[in-house]
Design a protein around this motif. Structure first.
Motif, short mmCIF file in Angstrom:
data_model
loop_
_atom_site.label_atom_id
_atom_site.label_comp_id
_atom_site.label_asym_id
_atom_site.label_seq_id
_atom_site.Cartn_x
_atom_site.Cartn_y
_atom_site.Cartn_z
N GLU A 25 -22.99 -38.67 -26.80
CA GLU A 25 -22.45 -38.70 -25.44
C GLU A 25 -21.47 -39.84 -25.25
O GLU A 25 -20.39 -39.66 -24.69
CB GLU A 25 -23.60 -38.90 -24.43
CG GLU A 25 -24.29 -37.61 -24.05
CD GLU A 25 -25.45 -37.88 -23.09
OE1 GLU A 25 -26.23 -36.96 -22.88
OE2 GLU A 25 -25.58 -39.02 -22.57
N LEU A 26 -21.87 -41.00 -25.74
CA LEU A 26 -21.00 -42.17 -25.55
C LEU A 26 -19.66 -41.98 -26.25
O LEU A 26 -18.61 -42.31 -25.69
CB LEU A 26 -21.68 -43.45 -26.04
CG LEU A 26 -22.75 -44.05 -25.12
CD1 LEU A 26 -23.20 -45.40 -25.64
CD2 LEU A 26 -22.25 -44.18 -23.68
N LYS A 28 -18.17 -39.22 -26.89
CA LYS A 28 -17.42 -38.24 -26.10
C LYS A 28 -16.83 -38.93 -24.86
O LYS A 28 -15.65 -38.77 -24.54
CB LYS A 28 -18.33 -37.08 -25.69
CG LYS A 28 -17.64 -36.00 -24.86
CD LYS A 28 -18.50 -34.75 -24.73
CE LYS A 28 -19.82 -34.96 -23.99
NZ LYS A 28 -19.68 -35.37 -22.59
N ASP A 29 -17.64 -39.72 -24.18
CA ASP A 29 -17.20 -40.39 -22.96
C ASP A 29 -16.12 -41.44 -23.21
O ASP A 29 -15.30 -41.72 -22.34
CB ASP A 29 -18.39 -41.06 -22.25
CG ASP A 29 -19.40 -40.02 -21.77
OD1 ASP A 29 -19.05 -38.82 -21.73
OD2 ASP A 29 -20.54 -40.41 -21.44
N GLN A 32 -12.41 -40.51 -22.50
CA GLN A 32 -11.86 -40.57 -21.14
C GLN A 32 -11.72 -42.00 -20.64
O GLN A 32 -11.05 -42.26 -19.66
CB GLN A 32 -12.80 -39.81 -20.18
CG GLN A 32 -12.97 -38.36 -20.51
CD GLN A 32 -11.65 -37.63 -20.48
OE1 GLN A 32 -10.84 -37.84 -19.58
NE2 GLN A 32 -11.39 -36.80 -21.50
N ALA A 33 -12.42 -42.89 -21.31
CA ALA A 33 -12.64 -44.22 -20.71
C ALA A 33 -11.34 -45.00 -20.47
O ALA A 33 -11.19 -45.64 -19.43
CB ALA A 33 -13.60 -45.03 -21.57
N ASN A 36 -9.30 -43.24 -17.69
CA ASN A 36 -9.91 -43.44 -16.37
C ASN A 36 -10.06 -44.91 -15.98
O ASN A 36 -10.71 -45.21 -15.00
CB ASN A 36 -11.29 -42.76 -16.32
CG ASN A 36 -11.19 -41.26 -16.49
OD1 ASN A 36 -10.10 -40.69 -16.41
ND2 ASN A 36 -12.32 -40.61 -16.73
N GLU A 38 -11.85 -47.34 -17.23
CA GLU A 38 -13.24 -47.77 -17.13
C GLU A 38 -13.51 -49.09 -17.86
O GLU A 38 -14.57 -49.68 -17.72
CB GLU A 38 -14.17 -46.66 -17.66
CG GLU A 38 -14.18 -45.43 -16.78
CD GLU A 38 -14.80 -44.20 -17.44
OE1 GLU A 38 -14.61 -43.10 -16.89
OE2 GLU A 38 -15.45 -44.33 -18.50
N TRP A 62 -17.52 -52.10 -20.27
CA TRP A 62 -17.27 -50.70 -19.95
C TRP A 62 -18.08 -50.32 -18.73
O TRP A 62 -19.31 -50.30 -18.78
CB TRP A 62 -17.66 -49.83 -21.15
CG TRP A 62 -17.41 -48.35 -20.98
CD1 TRP A 62 -16.72 -47.73 -19.97
CD2 TRP A 62 -17.85 -47.31 -21.85
NE1 TRP A 62 -16.69 -46.37 -20.16
CE2 TRP A 62 -17.38 -46.08 -21.32
CE3 TRP A 62 -18.59 -47.29 -23.05
CZ2 TRP A 62 -17.65 -44.85 -21.92
CZ3 TRP A 62 -18.85 -46.07 -23.65
CH2 TRP A 62 -18.38 -44.86 -23.10
N HIS A 64 -19.23 -47.51 -17.00
CA HIS A 64 -19.39 -46.07 -17.20
C HIS A 64 -19.72 -45.42 -15.85
O HIS A 64 -20.52 -45.96 -15.10
CB HIS A 64 -20.52 -45.84 -18.20
CG HIS A 64 -20.65 -44.42 -18.66
ND1 HIS A 64 -21.16 -43.43 -17.87
CD2 HIS A 64 -20.33 -43.83 -19.85
CE1 HIS A 64 -21.15 -42.29 -18.54
NE2 HIS A 64 -20.65 -42.51 -19.74
N GLU A 66 -21.49 -42.93 -14.90
CA GLU A 66 -22.90 -42.59 -14.61
C GLU A 66 -23.88 -43.63 -15.17
O GLU A 66 -24.87 -43.94 -14.55
CB GLU A 66 -23.27 -41.22 -15.20
CG GLU A 66 -22.64 -40.05 -14.47
CD GLU A 66 -21.74 -39.26 -15.41
OE1 GLU A 66 -22.06 -39.15 -16.60
OE2 GLU A 66 -20.68 -38.78 -14.95
N LYS A 67 -23.57 -44.12 -16.35
CA LYS A 67 -24.54 -45.00 -17.00
C LYS A 67 -24.44 -46.45 -16.55
O LYS A 67 -25.26 -47.29 -16.92
CB LYS A 67 -24.39 -44.92 -18.52
CG LYS A 67 -24.65 -43.53 -19.09
CD LYS A 67 -24.57 -43.54 -20.61
CE LYS A 67 -24.32 -42.17 -21.23
NZ LYS A 67 -25.36 -41.17 -20.98
#
Ligand code: C2E
Ligand code: CA
Ligand code: CA
Ligand code: CA
Length: 281
Positions: A25-26, A28-29, A32-33, A36, A38, A62, A64, A66-67
């Motif tokens: 997940e990280l 993948k995220d 975008q970071a 975006n 982030e 970072w 994030h 959601e996290k």
């Protein structure tokens, strides 16, 4: 006993699975970071023995969506594995250069900023080397045009040096880009070996600094590192200084620069600029 053993295996498998999901997940995220916005950098002051702020270290965070806030220890290794560290590292240098211009206009033109550079960025295979050098040498948004980002690399990098990394280090020397050897003391490189690469600063690892008050061996070690470094013309930065006692011991050994919570935590750029404190003791 058999049952609890099986439970343990099951639990272990679940934890492993969780860790893998988390990692996937990280990664993948991370894609975008940057887009975006982030990521952001914090800046931790580095002082001389009089407490005067002369440098900062840039440290990535970072945020994030959601996290929440993620520390570099929790994502840099994934970014290295996926190759995304190249893009992140590029962003870090651009951001730190911009900050340098702003910080210099408040603190003076001699201020330097240290940036952490991953071994992957130094390696040509990933095409990171050329980009890294170009980033460091480009003059845009850099105060008086003089390049003063200090590249922080870990001691471990020197111990398994490939050819492209060696080339990068030689190029730094040729171009006058300063280099700091991070986490010094955790590897096994000799200071004589280090001299081949024209290292400008040694950063004594915080694990030694934090044991200074309690362990005589750490005192001897820090003192020896500092005097040997000086004999070779290298300046020393102690990191992770948390107490007055540690600071005083290090200053007594002749340590050139100090960094740690005792002086300041890493802070956002606007705080660096607004609450200018050029003396922290
Ligand atoms: P590092 O380069 O050794 O950075 C020092 C770490 O110690 C930082 O953790 C800093 O916040 C923390 N620290 C500073 N003073 C004290 C103190 O007095 N006590 C204690 N206990 N800790 C202190 P942080 O910011 O979490 O960074 C961890 C590591 O992540 C860094 O270790 C560095 O290896 C890596 N890192 C950070 N930013 C970047 C980056 O932009 N790029 C890359 N490639 N790596 C980065
Ligand atoms: Ca560092
Ligand atoms: Ca140099
Ligand atoms: Ca370190």
């Amino acid at each position: 006993a058999k049952q609890s053993g099986r439970d343990a295996v099951r639990r272990f498998n679940w934890e492993l699975k969780d860790a893998l999901i988390h990692k996937t997940e990280l990664i993948k995220d991370l894609r975008q970071a940057i887009l975006n916005q982030e990521f952001y950098l914090l800046y931790q002051p580095i002082v001389n023995k009089h407490g005067v702020v002369l440098k900062f270290e840039a440290l990535i965070r970072w945020q994030h969506p959601e996290k929440g806030l993620i520390a570099p220890d929790q994502f840099i290794s994934y970014a290295e594995e996926s190759g995304q560290i190249i893009e992140i590292g590029h962003w870090v240098i651009q951001e730190a250069k911009q900050a340098l211009g702003a910080i210099r206009s408040v603190y003076g033109e001699n201020i330097q900023i240290g940036v952490n550079v991953s071994p992957i960025q130094l390696s040509k295979q990933q095409d990171g080397n050329g980009l890294l050098l170009a980033d460091l040498l480009s003059k845009e948004s850099c105060g008086n045009g003089q390049n003063s980002l200090v590249v922080e690399i870990t001691e471990h990098l020197l111990m398994n040096l490939d050819e492209s990394t060696r080339d990068a280090l030689l190029a730094f020397r040729e171009k006058g880009i300063q280099v700091a050897l991070d986490d010094f003391g955790t590897g096994y490189s000799s200071l004589a070996y280090i001299m081949n690469y024209d290292i400008d600063y040694l950063k004594i690892d915080q694990s030694f600094v934090q044991k200074l008050g309690e362990e005589h061996a750490s005192q001897t070690l820090c003192e020896a590192i500092i005097s040997m470094a000086h004999a070779l013309g290298v300046s020393v930065i102690a990191e992770g200084v948390e107490t007055k006692e540690q600071a005083n011991l290090l200053i007594g050994y002749g340590c050139d620069y100090l960094q740690g919570y005792y002086f300041s935590r890493p802070i956002p750029l606007d705080q660096v600029l607004i609450f200018k404190q050029d003396k922290l003791i």
